[in-house]
Design an enzyme around this catalytic site. Structure first.
Site, mmCIF file in Angstrom:
data_model
loop_
_atom_site.group_PDB
_atom_site.id
_atom_site.type_symbol
_atom_site.label_atom_id
_atom_site.label_comp_id
_atom_site.label_asym_id
_atom_site.label_seq_id
_atom_site.Cartn_x
_atom_site.Cartn_y
_atom_site.Cartn_z
ATOM 1 N N CYS A 127 1.988 0.528 13.322
ATOM 2 C CA CYS A 127 1.438 1.541 12.400
ATOM 3 C C CYS A 127 0.089 2.015 12.918
ATOM 4 O O CYS A 127 -0.204 3.212 12.952
ATOM 5 C CB CYS A 127 1.233 0.972 11.001
ATOM 6 S SG CYS A 127 2.672 0.231 10.253
ATOM 7 N N CYS A 167 -0.429 -3.847 10.454
ATOM 8 C CA CYS A 167 0.805 -3.554 11.203
ATOM 9 C C CYS A 167 0.447 -2.861 12.521
ATOM 10 O O CYS A 167 -0.024 -1.723 12.524
ATOM 11 C CB CYS A 167 1.699 -2.685 10.312
ATOM 12 S SG CYS A 167 2.970 -1.763 11.175
#
Lengths: 178, 157
Positions: A79, A76
């Site tokens: 993230c 991600c």
């Protein structure tokens, strides 16, 4: 138009394109969607999960601390961008009582271990699963972060990439004596 | 416009740099999937709920942990298409299908522009020659754009 001007224009074009690219990366979640103060401040659901180290991570162990619970994954992008800031935040406020906990939603621990080393992560990371996702209201998109007070109650929920200044402001507010 | 050889070289170099930069920026982004290959959640729901018409083969190309929590009923989990193993499994799943098969791939792990999975999956289906393969456009994430809308959801493996 002389050569110097042409080069200058080309450099300016590249700089603008670069700026637009990075602006674009950080605008993907509508601002109003990023921050959700949690009405009623429910108790954060307890959980026990295996840490990367092999030990068991119990949320209850951290009662009395301000906990930033970050659901993330190595695949991600937003993230990954947040992690170095969390490492800094953990260093800065550890002694005052901040504990960051990462819950990886990767399908297996191998890429997480590698990531943990490469990014010099300085807080525990546990491997998540669908059950903990459901406990926390469904983690159906990443990142999602919860800020939990010393009393174990959820103070804020952040969906999507969130500027570190927001986490820092909220952390400082919770660290202040009541 | 008459350019000297030196000026021509500079212009060429700049053009190459811009081209490389542009390619690097957009090559792996879901944003570069043409609108003609996208399908919106509401369109897909209508198709699924309609008693008529061909139903698509739906494939989730993202995280298994997210799939377990919620997925479109009838959709299959194939593995994250950002990894080689996911692409291999996707190819294996569709290789025997007629190239006009209606396929919908989706992920919803992250905001659309950050999704690492849908673009490689779309590229793989295009490379295999599928003419009716669509990508479900999920702007924020599967929770916000599908589950919270009240669309049909299944849980489990």
């Amino acid at each position: 138009m002389d050569l110097a001007k042409k080069i200058l224009i080309a450099i300016a074009a590249i700089a603008i394109a670069t700026g637009l690219f990075f602006l674009n990366r950080h605008r993907s979640v509508p601002a109003g969607y990023r921050v959700a103060n949690v009405a009623g401040h429910p108790l954060a659901p307890e959980f026990s999960l295996p840490e990367l180290s092999g030990q068991t991570l119990d949320l209850s162990t951290y009662r009395g601390k301000i906990v930033l619970l970050d659901f993330w994954a190595t695949w991600c992008d937003p993230c990954r961008e947040e992690i170095p800031h969390f490492v800094e935040l953990q260093n800065k406020y550890r002694d005052q009582g901040l504990q960051i906990i990462g819950v990886s939603m990767d399908d297996g621990p191998e890429p997480v271990r590698d990531f943990y080393q490469r990014f010099h992560m300085n807080y525990p990371v546990a491997m998540g699963n669908a059950k903990i996702g459901e406990l926390y209201g469904g983690v159906l998109g990443l990142p999602v972060a919860f800020l939990i007070g010393r009393d174990g109650r959820i103070e804020a929920k952040h969906i999507g990439a969130t500027d570190i200044s927001v986490f820092e402001r909220e952390t400082k507010a919770l660290l202040q004596p009541q | 416009m008459n350019l000297s050889v030196e000026e021509g070289n500079v212009v060429f170099t700049v053009a190459v740099v811009l081209l490389i930069f542009g390619s690097a920026v957009f090559a792996f982004q879901a944003s570069s999937i043409p609108a003609s290959r996208l399908i919106n959640p509401e369109e897909l729901v209508k198709i699924l709920q309609s008693p008529k018409g061909e139903k698509p083969l739906m494939i989730q190309v993202g995280s298994h942990v997210l799939y377990e929590q919620a997925h479109i009923p009838g959709s299959e989990y194939i593995g994250p298409a950002s990894r080689e193993i996911g692409i291999l499994q996707l190819r294996k799943r569709v290789e025997a299908l007629p190239r006009n098969k209606f396929i919908v791939i989706y992920c919803g792990c992250c905001p659309w522009k950050h999704c690492p999975n849908v673009k490689p999956a779309d590229d793989a289906l295009q490379a295999l020659g599928f003419t009716n393969a669509k990508v479900l456009y999920i702007s924020d994430n599967f929770g916000a754009n599908w589950v919270d809308k009240g669309y049909p959801v299944a849980k489990g493996e």
